[in-house]
Design an enzyme around this catalytic site. Structure first.
Site, PDB file in Angstrom:
ATOM      1  N   GLU A  16      -0.613  -1.853   7.090  1.00 35.75           N
ATOM      2  CA  GLU A  16      -1.398  -1.830   5.862  1.00 35.75           C
ATOM      3  C   GLU A  16      -0.899  -0.859   4.998  1.00 35.75           C
ATOM      4  O   GLU A  16      -0.879   0.052   4.751  1.00 35.75           O
ATOM      5  CB  GLU A  16      -2.613  -2.392   6.408  1.00 35.75           C
ATOM      6  CG  GLU A  16      -3.187  -3.249   7.750  1.00 35.75           C
ATOM      7  CD  GLU A  16      -3.455  -4.256   6.700  1.00 35.75           C
ATOM      8  OE1 GLU A  16      -3.297  -4.428   5.426  1.00 35.75           O
ATOM      9  OE2 GLU A  16      -4.205  -5.275   7.090  1.00 35.75           O
TER      10      GLU A  16
ATOM     11  N   LYS B 188      -2.620   7.798  16.800  1.00 35.65           N
ATOM     12  CA  LYS B 188      -2.965   9.437  16.549  1.00 35.65           C
ATOM     13  C   LYS B 188      -3.764   9.073  14.995  1.00 35.65           C
ATOM     14  O   LYS B 188      -3.179   8.538  13.733  1.00 35.65           O
ATOM     15  CB  LYS B 188      -1.460   9.391  15.687  1.00 35.65           C
ATOM     16  CG  LYS B 188      -0.778  11.342  15.125  1.00 35.65           C
ATOM     17  CD  LYS B 188       0.189  10.940  14.496  1.00 35.65           C
ATOM     18  CE  LYS B 188      -0.230  10.713  12.542  1.00 35.65           C
ATOM     19  NZ  LYS B 188      -0.402  10.968  12.147  1.00 35.65           N
TER      20      LYS B 188
ATOM     21  N   GLU C  24      -0.109   3.218  -7.487  1.00 29.52           N
ATOM     22  CA  GLU C  24      -1.302   3.432  -6.903  1.00 29.52           C
ATOM     23  C   GLU C  24      -1.156   5.101  -7.452  1.00 29.52           C
ATOM     24  O   GLU C  24      -0.745   6.050  -7.040  1.00 29.52           O
ATOM     25  CB  GLU C  24      -0.835   3.217  -5.490  1.00 29.52           C
ATOM     26  CG  GLU C  24      -2.464   3.737  -4.681  1.00 29.52           C
ATOM     27  CD  GLU C  24      -2.333   3.101  -3.579  1.00 29.52           C
ATOM     28  OE1 GLU C  24      -1.505   4.244  -2.534  1.00 29.52           O
ATOM     29  OE2 GLU C  24      -3.070   2.508  -2.818  1.00 29.52           O
TER      30      GLU C  24
ATOM     31  N   CYS D  82      -7.162   1.302  -0.882  1.00 30.94           N
ATOM     32  CA  CYS D  82      -6.202   0.564  -1.294  1.00 30.94           C
ATOM     33  C   CYS D  82      -6.500  -0.752  -1.653  1.00 30.94           C
ATOM     34  O   CYS D  82      -5.552  -0.887  -2.281  1.00 30.94           O
ATOM     35  CB  CYS D  82      -5.620   0.150   0.581  1.00 30.94           C
ATOM     36  SG  CYS D  82      -6.652  -0.630   1.870  1.00 30.94           S
TER      37      CYS D  82
HETATM   38  P1  NAD Z   1       0.424   8.378   4.598  1.00 31.54           P
HETATM   39  O1  NAD Z   1       1.652   7.079   5.122  1.00 31.54           O
HETATM   40  O2  NAD Z   1       0.426   9.836   4.353  1.00 31.54           O
HETATM   41  O3  NAD Z   1       0.028   8.637   5.941  1.00 31.54           O
HETATM   42  C1  NAD Z   1      -0.948   7.852   6.550  1.00 31.54           C
HETATM   43  C2  NAD Z   1      -1.058   8.072   8.066  1.00 31.54           C
HETATM   44  O4  NAD Z   1       0.877   8.282   8.588  1.00 31.54           O
HETATM   45  C3  NAD Z   1      -1.189   9.428   8.797  1.00 31.54           C
HETATM   46  O5  NAD Z   1      -1.337   9.872   9.482  1.00 31.54           O
HETATM   47  C4  NAD Z   1       0.002  10.092   8.322  1.00 31.54           C
HETATM   48  O6  NAD Z   1       0.199  11.516   9.504  1.00 31.54           O
HETATM   49  C5  NAD Z   1       0.978   9.201   9.168  1.00 31.54           C
HETATM   50  N1  NAD Z   1       2.250   9.720   9.055  1.00 31.54           N
HETATM   51  C6  NAD Z   1       2.958   9.487   7.298  1.00 31.54           C
HETATM   52  N2  NAD Z   1       4.233   8.794   7.613  1.00 31.54           N
HETATM   53  C7  NAD Z   1       5.173   9.188   8.232  1.00 31.54           C
HETATM   54  C8  NAD Z   1       6.206   8.731   9.225  1.00 31.54           C
HETATM   55  N3  NAD Z   1       7.223   8.370   7.857  1.00 31.54           N
HETATM   56  N4  NAD Z   1       6.082   7.895   9.806  1.00 31.54           N
HETATM   57  C9  NAD Z   1       4.792   7.743  11.270  1.00 31.54           C
HETATM   58  N5  NAD Z   1       3.772   8.325  10.909  1.00 31.54           N
HETATM   59  C10 NAD Z   1       3.478   8.950   9.442  1.00 31.54           C
HETATM   60  O7  NAD Z   1      -0.801   7.950   3.891  1.00 31.54           O
HETATM   61  P2  NAD Z   1      -2.581   9.102   3.292  1.00 31.54           P
HETATM   62  O8  NAD Z   1      -1.603   9.965   2.453  1.00 31.54           O
HETATM   63  O9  NAD Z   1      -2.667   9.742   4.366  1.00 31.54           O
HETATM   64  O10 NAD Z   1      -3.063   7.900   2.958  1.00 31.54           O
HETATM   65  C11 NAD Z   1      -3.423   6.970   1.602  1.00 31.54           C
HETATM   66  C12 NAD Z   1      -2.145   5.652   1.693  1.00 31.54           C
HETATM   67  O11 NAD Z   1      -2.911   5.014   2.695  1.00 31.54           O
HETATM   68  C13 NAD Z   1      -2.844   5.399   0.043  1.00 31.54           C
HETATM   69  O12 NAD Z   1      -1.076   4.631   0.140  1.00 31.54           O
HETATM   70  C14 NAD Z   1      -3.258   3.967   0.066  1.00 31.54           C
HETATM   71  O13 NAD Z   1      -3.425   2.889  -0.368  1.00 31.54           O
HETATM   72  C15 NAD Z   1      -2.883   3.803   2.041  1.00 31.54           C
HETATM   73  N6  NAD Z   1      -3.680   2.373   2.474  1.00 31.54           N
HETATM   74  C16 NAD Z   1      -3.221   1.267   2.648  1.00 31.54           C
HETATM   75  C17 NAD Z   1      -4.785   0.938   3.012  1.00 31.54           C
HETATM   76  C18 NAD Z   1      -4.364  -0.918   3.809  1.00 31.54           C
HETATM   77  O14 NAD Z   1      -5.110  -1.792   4.196  1.00 31.54           O
HETATM   78  N7  NAD Z   1      -3.798  -1.178   2.756  1.00 31.54           N
HETATM   79  C19 NAD Z   1      -6.205   1.263   3.840  1.00 31.54           C
HETATM   80  C20 NAD Z   1      -5.907   2.348   3.728  1.00 31.54           C
HETATM   81  C21 NAD Z   1      -5.221   3.664   3.409  1.00 31.54           C
END
Ligand code: NAD
Length: 479
Positions: A252, A178, A383, A286
């Protein structure tokens, strides 16, 4: 010309979506509509999970193939991705603002590399035969864990997708992916590559949608493992669901890593690496070291150096070859980042450059340096996910370690010093999943992941494969 898809990649080919709503894709640089894909529904997730389940359970299918046969299929997939590399890079840049030169590296290059790496890793994986302590012997084998639900964010969409699906597919798992609604056009191009490569039906499926659809996938009864990259808040929700279901999960999550400048550092000779470790991808990675720890003995000079670096960054059209920093992914994200800058200022931080919006079109924020930040300030703790660095002074190494480790997160980081051995010794004292000396670049053969609120489990390296396999012990000659 816009890029518009009508169907979803489910069951090995293009399949009509169950619903009729679409996800529009908007360029963060021009604010214009650049394409659309169908929005997945729960019924589409059901179909995708069923296809992945059938593919996994087929006694002569993907999971039962010899690992070398899967490796060959992944090589074919990698070749198709490479053919589409430039288009992948352009789509990612157009959707999330990643500078095109970086997109070529991360988004065009990395996925194929990971498919080849994991294909070979599994092809060369041997059963472990152990002499038993009580007599006889034990064969320890590795089996694929099953159907994987993979959920990815928008910031580095293709590389993050392949951190999950390369080891999963190589292990013999099947996948329902997804993607995030902001970055779907690259995921559909990947689907085109999978079809062209002849990946067997159901082995990989792509159903885009928002957080509710993600939550539906996480709790779906047909899923055996969840692999998630995204925010810490969403990670907690997913961990809760997986805990209740006793479903294995890799998380992650977010970060607030430290870039620790030691008192002997020659930062001005290392500015390109420093930029890469702290401000890459418009501050939307991240692991970036967004807390810069500077020794009081050289504080003013280091603030000046970093300020000059930020002032010199070329901000603009992400598709231009010379651009070093593009826009943020969405108006919402820009507003959030601006809110943090304002909070930093009102808490007593000193903005040495940036803070505003360059131009009047697109969701840009100027590279921003906030000096004199206290470790307790909001911008030192939370963050931001934008081009904002907080500079925090420290007196001695012990204080630098205490500040660096006094975070809820533990994902990346870097140490800057003229003496790499001193840097390596210092790096061992930092509580984090990965850290670089005089730079930060993820090594595909080494584990990457977080501690504390940055997540659970590891991706990359052999450790990344083990998340998609379970160990089985077969006791032989038992009496
Ligand atoms: P987000 O958590 O809003 O969304 C990430 C993904 O998860 C999207 O596809 C979203 O539709 C889905 N999602 C959101 N809530 C969900 C839930 N409750 N259940 C299932 N799916 C859900 O994050 P974002 O704003 O898209 O991305 C930025 C964040 O991602 C930042 O916090 C960043 O640090 C983190 N990130 C972490 C890593 C890592 O490797 N640790 C890498 C890249 C980004």
């Amino acid at each position: 010309m816009t890029i518009d898809y009508q169907d979803l990649y489910v069951g090995g080919g293009w399949s009509q979506p169950a619903g009729d709503s679409v996800i529009p894709v908007i360029s963060p640089a021009t604010e214009e509509r650049i394409g659309s894909v169908p929005e997945g529904t729960e019924a589409d997730i059901d179909s995708a999970v069923t296809s992945a389940r059938i593919a996994f359970d087929d006694p002569a299918g993907w999971a039962a193939w010899e690992p070398a046969q899967r490796a060959r299929a992944l090589e074919a997939f990698a070749a198709q991705l490479q053919e589409r590399g430039e288009e992948t890079a352009r789509r990612v840049s157009s959707q999330n603002g990643m500078p095109i030169t970086l997109a070529r590296q991360f988004e065009a290059g990395f996925p194929a590399m990971l498919l080849l790496y994991y294909g070979q890793l599994v092809a060369n994986q041997l059963d472990d035969v152990r002499p038993g302590m009580l007599g006889g012997s034990t064969v320890v084998t590795k089996s694929p864990i099953g159907v994987v639900g993979a959920i990815v964010p928008w910031n580095v969409p293709q590389a993050i997708t392949f951190l999950k699906i390369a080891p999963a597919l190589a292990a013999g798992c099947t996948v329902v992916l997804k993607p995030s609604p902001e970055t779907v056009l690259d995921a559909f191009l990947m689907a085109e590559a999978a079809i062209a490569a002849g990946l067997p039906p159901g082995v990989l499926n792509v159903v885009p949608g928002g957080r509710e659809l993600g939550a539906y996938l996480v709790s779906h009864p047909g899923i055996d493992k969840v692999s998630f990259t995204g925010s810490t808040g969403a990670g907690r929700d997913i961990a809760r669901t997986c805990g209740e279901l006793l479903r294995p999960v890799t998380l992650e999550l977010g970060g607030k890593s430290a870039a620790i400048v030691l008192d002997d550092a020659q930062l001005s000779e290392n500015l390109e690496s420093f930029f890469g470790a702290t401000l890459l991808n418009n501050g939307q990675i991240c692991w970036l070291g967004t807390r810069v720890l500077a020794p009081r003995s050289r504080y003013a000079e280091i603030v000046d150096t970093i300020t000059a670096l930020a002032k010199g960054i070329v901000v603009g059209d992400p598709l231009a070859e010379t651009t070093q920093m593009g826009p943020l992914v969405s108006a919402r994200q820009r507003d959030r980042v601006e809110g943090f800058i304002e909070k930093g200022r009102s808490d007593g931080g000193r903005i040495t450059t940036g803070g505003g919006r360059p131009g009047d079109r697109g969701w840009f924020v100027e590279p921003t340096i906030v000096a004199d930040v206290d470790p307790g300030h909001t911008i030192a703790r939370e963050e931001i996910f934008g081009p904002v660095l907080s500079v925090i002074p420290y007196t001695d190494e012990a204080e630098a370690v205490a500040i660096a480790n006094g975070s809820n997160y533990g994902l990346g980081g870097s140490v800057w010093t003229a003496d790499p051995e001193r840097g390596a010794r210092f790096a061992r004292r930092i509580a984090t999943g990965s850290i670089g000396v005089n730079g930060y670049v993820n090594d595909p053969t080494a584990p990457f992941g977080g501690i504390k609120s940055s997540g659970m489990g590891r991706e990359l390296g052999p450790e990344g494969l083990s998340g998609y396999q379970y160990a089985k012990s077969i006791y032989l000659d038992v009496r």
